[in-house]
Scaffold this motif. Structure first.
Motif, PDB file in Angstrom:
ATOM      1  N   GLN A  57       0.827  -1.208   0.000  1.00 54.83           N
ATOM      2  CA  GLN A  57       0.000   0.000   0.000  1.00 54.83           C
ATOM      3  C   GLN A  57       0.863   1.262   0.000  1.00 54.83           C
ATOM      4  OE1 GLN A  57      -2.298  -1.135   3.430  1.00 54.83           O
ATOM      5  NE2 GLN A  57      -3.998  -1.890   2.183  1.00 54.83           N
ATOM      6  N   ASP A  60       1.735   1.899  -3.479  1.00 51.01           N
ATOM      7  CA  ASP A  60       0.592   2.505  -4.176  1.00 51.01           C
ATOM      8  C   ASP A  60       0.387   3.965  -3.761  1.00 51.01           C
ATOM      9  OD1 ASP A  60      -0.146   0.516  -5.946  1.00 51.01           O
ATOM     10  OD2 ASP A  60      -1.741  -0.297  -4.671  1.00 51.01           O
ATOM     11  N   LYS A  83      -4.568   0.713  -7.439  1.00 50.07           N
ATOM     12  CA  LYS A  83      -4.431  -0.592  -6.815  1.00 50.07           C
ATOM     13  C   LYS A  83      -3.362  -1.368  -7.575  1.00 50.07           C
ATOM     14  CE  LYS A  83      -6.905  -4.745  -5.397  1.00 50.07           C
ATOM     15  NZ  LYS A  83      -8.184  -5.458  -5.408  1.00 50.07           N
ATOM     16  N   ALA A 107     -12.002  -1.829  -8.324  1.00 48.89           N
ATOM     17  CA  ALA A 107     -10.987  -2.614  -7.605  1.00 48.89           C
ATOM     18  C   ALA A 107     -11.408  -4.071  -7.441  1.00 48.89           C
ATOM     19  CB  ALA A 107     -10.711  -1.994  -6.233  1.00 48.89           C
ATOM     20  N   ALA A 113      -8.344  -0.891  -2.639  1.00 48.95           N
ATOM     21  CA  ALA A 113      -7.659   0.176  -3.372  1.00 48.95           C
ATOM     22  C   ALA A 113      -7.154   1.266  -2.422  1.00 48.95           C
ATOM     23  CB  ALA A 113      -8.584   0.782  -4.420  1.00 48.95           C
TER      24      ALA A 113
END
Length: 180
Positions: A57, A60, A83, A107, A113
Motif C-alpha cells: 500500500q 501505491d 491498486k 478494484a 484500493a
C-alpha cells in the motif's frame, strides 16, 4: 462582483476567487490562509488511524501521489484511486466521493484500493483547502477502500474526532503524507 467575473478569460474557482480577493485588496481587506489557525485539523505527517498501510500500500501511495500531482497541474482533479500500480479512477467534474466509489467498484469484490488526494501546485488556501469529511469516509467504506492518503499541512479534516472514529470503525487507514 459580476463585472469582475465577466472580465476574466478563464472562469474557474481560482480565477474568480483571485479576482474577488484583488478587488477586496483595493479596499484594504487582506484575505489570509487560515491553515495556521486550524491547529490539528490540518494534519502533520503520519498515520492518523489505528490501521497502518502495508508495504504494498505504501508503494501505491507513492505511485498515487505522483499521478495525483500530475493531474492536479492540469486542473482536472486532485484525487486518484490506485491498486497494485494501476490507476483505477481519476477525479473529474463529479468530485472526490464519486471518484472514490467508482475506483472502489473497479478494484473488484475484495476492494483494497488506495485513494490519494492532493492540492494543486498553486493552491490558494485562502479560498480552498482540500477537505476530508465523514462523507468521504462513507464513500471509502462503500468502495471498500483500504487506505486514504492526503497531503500533510495541505488538507483539512472536517469534524476530526467523528472522522477518525468513522475511519477506525470501518478499518480504513488514513495517512497524511509529507507534501512534495
Amino acid at each position: 462582483m459580476t463585472t469582475v467575473a465577466l472580465r476574466l478569460k478563464e472562469r474557474n474557482a481560482e480565477t474568480i476567487f483571485g479576482a474577488i480577493a484583488a478587488e477586496m485588496a483595493k479596499d484594504g481587506v487582506e484575505l489570509i490562509d487560515p491553515r495556521p489557525l486550524l491547529g490539528d485539523f490540518v494534519p502533520k505527517p503520519g498515520v492518523l488511524t489505528r490501521r497502518k498501510p502495508s508495504k504494498e500500500q505504501k508503494v501505491d501511495i507513492d505511485f498515487g501521489l505522483k499521478i495525483a500531482k500530475a493531474i492536479s497541474t492540469l486542473d482536472i482533479g486532485q484525487t486518484v484511486v490506485v491498486k497494485k500500480g494501476t490507476v483505477l479512477a481519476v477525479e473529474g467534474f463529479e468530485g472526490t466521493d464519486e471518484c472514490i466509489r467508482r475506483g472502489g467498484a473497479l478494484a473488484g469484490e475484495e476492494g483494497g484500493a488506495v485513494v490519494v488526494k492532493v492540492s494543486k501546485p498553486n493552491q490558494d488556501f485562502r479560498f480552498d483547502i482540500p477537505c476530508i469529511g465523514e462523507k468521504t469516509i462513507e464513500s471509502c467504506r462503500v468502495g471498500k477502500i483500504s487506505v486514504f492518503a492526503m497531503e500533510a499541512g495541505r488538507s483539512l479534516l472536517l469534524d476530526k474526532d467523528k472522522l477518525l472514529k468513522a475511519a477506525n470503525e470501518s478499518g480504513l487507514c488514513l495517512v497524511a503524507m509529507p507534501s512534495t
